[in-house]
Design a protein around this motif. Structure first.
Motif, PDB file in Angstrom:
ATOM      1  N   ILE A  34       0.436  -1.291  -0.014  1.00 34.11           N
ATOM      2  CA  ILE A  34      -0.068   0.020  -0.257  1.00 34.11           C
ATOM      3  C   ILE A  34       1.186   1.413   0.036  1.00 34.11           C
ATOM      4  CG2 ILE A  34      -1.614   0.656   1.575  1.00 34.11           C
ATOM      5  CD1 ILE A  34      -2.755  -1.743  -0.443  1.00 34.11           C
ATOM      6  N   LEU A  35       0.175   2.176  -0.851  1.00 35.81           N
ATOM      7  CA  LEU A  35       1.150   3.080  -1.048  1.00 35.81           C
ATOM      8  C   LEU A  35      -0.281   4.479  -0.373  1.00 35.81           C
ATOM      9  CD1 LEU A  35       2.786   2.820  -4.858  1.00 35.81           C
ATOM     10  CD2 LEU A  35       3.706   2.475  -2.867  1.00 35.81           C
ATOM     11  N   LEU A  36       0.340   4.527   1.316  1.00 35.90           N
ATOM     12  CA  LEU A  36      -0.873   5.303   2.278  1.00 35.90           C
ATOM     13  C   LEU A  36      -0.839   7.129   1.498  1.00 35.90           C
ATOM     14  CD1 LEU A  36      -2.058   4.564   5.100  1.00 35.90           C
ATOM     15  CD2 LEU A  36      -0.636   7.286   4.805  1.00 35.90           C
ATOM     16  N   GLY A  37      -1.282   7.287   0.141  1.00 35.92           N
ATOM     17  CA  GLY A  37      -1.382   8.805  -0.012  1.00 35.92           C
ATOM     18  C   GLY A  37      -1.796  10.044   1.584  1.00 35.92           C
ATOM     19  N   SER A  38      -0.614  11.174   1.905  1.00 40.92           N
ATOM     20  CA  SER A  38      -1.207  11.412   3.052  1.00 40.92           C
ATOM     21  C   SER A  38      -0.313  13.145   2.574  1.00 40.92           C
ATOM     22  CB  SER A  38      -0.838  11.195   3.535  1.00 40.92           C
ATOM     23  OG  SER A  38      -1.267  12.586   4.852  1.00 40.92           O
ATOM     24  N   ARG A  39      -1.473  14.229   1.884  1.00 44.80           N
ATOM     25  CA  ARG A  39      -0.715  15.466   1.791  1.00 44.80           C
ATOM     26  C   ARG A  39       0.107  16.221   2.868  1.00 44.80           C
ATOM     27  NH1 ARG A  39      -5.922  20.096   1.882  1.00 44.80           N
ATOM     28  NH2 ARG A  39      -7.283  18.749   3.909  1.00 44.80           N
ATOM     29  N   SER A  40      -0.322  15.746   4.443  1.00 43.87           N
ATOM     30  CA  SER A  40       0.845  15.918   5.218  1.00 43.87           C
ATOM     31  C   SER A  40       1.763  14.895   5.298  1.00 43.87           C
ATOM     32  CB  SER A  40      -0.523  16.224   6.533  1.00 43.87           C
ATOM     33  OG  SER A  40       0.380  15.956   7.903  1.00 43.87           O
ATOM     34  N   ILE A  41       3.112  15.096   5.971  1.00 44.98           N
ATOM     35  CA  ILE A  41       3.979  14.287   6.159  1.00 44.98           C
ATOM     36  C   ILE A  41       3.593  13.949   7.327  1.00 44.98           C
ATOM     37  CG2 ILE A  41       6.540  14.108   6.371  1.00 44.98           C
ATOM     38  CD1 ILE A  41       7.413  15.443   4.296  1.00 44.98           C
ATOM     39  N   GLU A  42       4.041  14.787   8.965  1.00 42.87           N
ATOM     40  CA  GLU A  42       3.131  14.361   9.915  1.00 42.87           C
ATOM     41  C   GLU A  42       2.363  13.246   9.987  1.00 42.87           C
ATOM     42  OE1 GLU A  42       2.296  17.681  12.424  1.00 42.87           O
ATOM     43  OE2 GLU A  42       3.732  17.892  13.421  1.00 42.87           O
ATOM     44  N   LYS A  43       1.219  13.744   9.384  1.00 42.22           N
ATOM     45  CA  LYS A  43       0.052  12.901   9.605  1.00 42.22           C
ATOM     46  C   LYS A  43      -0.004  11.481   9.044  1.00 42.22           C
ATOM     47  CE  LYS A  43      -4.285  16.023  10.008  1.00 42.22           C
ATOM     48  NZ  LYS A  43      -5.235  16.509   8.590  1.00 42.22           N
ATOM     49  N   GLY A  44       0.852  11.722   7.455  1.00 49.13           N
ATOM     50  CA  GLY A  44       0.890  10.242   7.062  1.00 49.13           C
ATOM     51  C   GLY A  44       2.255   8.907   8.286  1.00 49.13           C
ATOM     52  N   GLU A  45       3.079  10.020   8.192  1.00 49.66           N
ATOM     53  CA  GLU A  45       3.748   8.931   8.945  1.00 49.66           C
ATOM     54  C   GLU A  45       3.391   8.851   9.951  1.00 49.66           C
ATOM     55  OE1 GLU A  45       7.901  11.259   7.950  1.00 49.66           O
ATOM     56  OE2 GLU A  45       7.403  11.847   9.754  1.00 49.66           O
ATOM     57  N   ALA A  46       2.218   9.519  10.455  1.00 52.28           N
ATOM     58  CA  ALA A  46       1.884   8.901  12.683  1.00 52.28           C
ATOM     59  C   ALA A  46       0.240   7.796  11.441  1.00 52.28           C
ATOM     60  CB  ALA A  46       0.983   9.835  12.846  1.00 52.28           C
ATOM     61  N   ALA A  47       0.005   7.981  10.678  1.00 56.37           N
ATOM     62  CA  ALA A  47      -0.501   6.610   9.865  1.00 56.37           C
ATOM     63  C   ALA A  47      -0.450   5.382   9.621  1.00 56.37           C
ATOM     64  CB  ALA A  47      -1.355   7.558   8.923  1.00 56.37           C
ATOM     65  N   VAL A  48       0.990   5.622   9.067  1.00 55.13           N
ATOM     66  CA  VAL A  48       2.110   4.687   8.834  1.00 55.13           C
ATOM     67  C   VAL A  48       2.448   3.510   9.988  1.00 55.13           C
ATOM     68  CG1 VAL A  48       3.956   4.098   7.384  1.00 55.13           C
ATOM     69  CG2 VAL A  48       2.644   5.402   6.435  1.00 55.13           C
ATOM     70  N   LYS A  49       2.527   4.543  10.424  1.00 56.35           N
ATOM     71  CA  LYS A  49       3.670   4.074  12.198  1.00 56.35           C
ATOM     72  C   LYS A  49       2.242   2.735  12.665  1.00 56.35           C
ATOM     73  CE  LYS A  49       5.861   5.490  16.086  1.00 56.35           C
ATOM     74  NZ  LYS A  49       5.090   5.369  17.404  1.00 56.35           N
ATOM     75  N   LEU A  50       1.022   3.694  12.714  1.00 57.66           N
ATOM     76  CA  LEU A  50      -0.189   3.120  13.486  1.00 57.66           C
ATOM     77  C   LEU A  50      -0.608   1.849  12.968  1.00 57.66           C
ATOM     78  CD1 LEU A  50      -1.785   4.126  15.681  1.00 57.66           C
ATOM     79  CD2 LEU A  50      -3.510   4.951  13.528  1.00 57.66           C
ATOM     80  N   LEU A  51      -0.302   1.454  11.395  1.00 58.73           N
ATOM     81  CA  LEU A  51      -0.498   0.256  11.026  1.00 58.73           C
ATOM     82  C   LEU A  51       0.787  -0.855  10.857  1.00 58.73           C
ATOM     83  CD1 LEU A  51      -2.258   2.275   8.061  1.00 58.73           C
ATOM     84  CD2 LEU A  51      -3.186   0.450   9.235  1.00 58.73           C
TER      85      LEU A  51
END
Ligand SMILES: NC(=O)c1ccc[n+]([C@@H]2O[C@H](COP(=O)([O-])OP(=O)(O)OC[C@H]3O[C@@H](n4cnc5c(N)ncnc54)[C@H](OP(=O)(O)O)[C@@H]3O)[C@@H](O)[C@H]2O)c1
Length: 253
Positions: A34-51
């Motif tokens: 999965i390429l988890l698209g996010s405009r915000s790096i901060e929010k995207g990194e938090a989401a990837v970490k959670l997963l």
């Protein structure tokens, strides 16, 4: 880098809501990258970490992509090309309602909704088409899902007995109707190559979309909103390609 056996799926706006939940469900299967698209790096990194903390069998990585920004889309396309060389499925999930959080004018809200909900998905498909084509050349079936809403149905809007008539949300309704037309155009263009293009409405679902998207207002859980997209990605709804899908059946245009 994803292996040849893996299915690479890009989901825009996947740092929260339905996009995040879809990523989580797909990652239960080790075939997905999965390429988890996010405009915000901060929010995207938090989401990837959670997963990643869930230690699911699939693989996930952050792809910064602001669907309002042509340069961001182009950079994301180059990044995927350099790292993976192909894309198997694209989910245009990111959206806004265009409803006033401030005193923004109707003109500003219409423009914002069309930019995120229609122009973005059009440019993203144009940018990633060559990577989807690589998937086709490997003998796969590329799939595109534009996440739309029943609110974009002109047929439902014209039906005065419809229980949701009082919901005005003009920027949202009109931009999702335009997204539906974009889907029909993409199906016309890519369908003859064997690609499967859909628009899909998850139904009223708990998310961060607006203040009403809460269980106490009748919204279904995010897991239910996201789940039918797995059947679409896995080819179980291919006979509906080019259509305006909901969890079961299709909406009238
Ligand atoms: N929830 C429902 O009841 C419902 C019903 C029908 C259709 N839908 C559709 O389902 C999809 C997902 O919505 P949701 O309900 O999960 O809402 P959500 O929780 O608000 O998620 C929307 C996502 O889109 C992102 N986004 C917004 N503008 C963006 C931009 N310019 N570039 C990149 N990402 C951007 C948001 O990122 P930020 O966190 O950075 O804002 C967020 O991750 C949307 O297409 C929506 O129209 C939802």
């Amino acid at each position: 880098m994803a292996s040849e056996e893996q299915t690479i799926v890009l989901i825009t706006g996947a740092n929260g809501g339905i996009g995040f939940e879809l990523a989580a469900q797909l990652l239960r299967d080790n075939k997905y990258y999965i390429l988890l698209g996010s405009r915000s790096i901060e929010k995207g990194e938090a989401a990837v970490k959670l997963l990643q903390e869930r230690e699911l069998p699939g693989k996930v990585e952050l792809l910064q992509i602001d669907v309002n920004d042509e340069n961001s889309i182009s950079d994301a396309g180059k990044m995927v090309e350099e790292k993976h060389g192909r894309l198997d499925a694209l989910i245009n999930n990111a959206a806004i309602t265009g409803e006033p959080q401030t005193s923004a004018s109707l003109s500003a809200r219409m423009t914002a909704a069309f930019l995120t909900n229609v122009t973005g998905p059009a440019i993203i498909v144009e940018t990633f088409a060559k990577l989807l084509e690589k998937s086709e050349k490997m003998g796969r079936t590329p799939r595109i899902i534009n996440v739309t809403s029943g609110a974009g149905s002109i047929g439902l809007r014209s039906d005065r007995t419809n229980p949701h008539q009082e919901m005005k949300v003009v920027p949202y309704r009109t931009s999702k109707a335009a997204l539906n037309m974009l889907t029909a155009c993409q199906d016309y263009e890519y369908g003859p190559k064997g690609w499967k293009v859909f628009c899909f409405c998850p139904g009223f679902t708990e998310s961060n979309l607006g203040p009403m998207n809460k269980v106490e207002h009748g919204a279904k859980p995010t897991s239910e909103g996201a789940k039918p997209m797995i059947a679409i990605l896995e080819g179980r709804r291919d006979e509906d390609h080019g259509g305006y899908l909901k969890a079961e059946g299709c909406w009238p245009w």
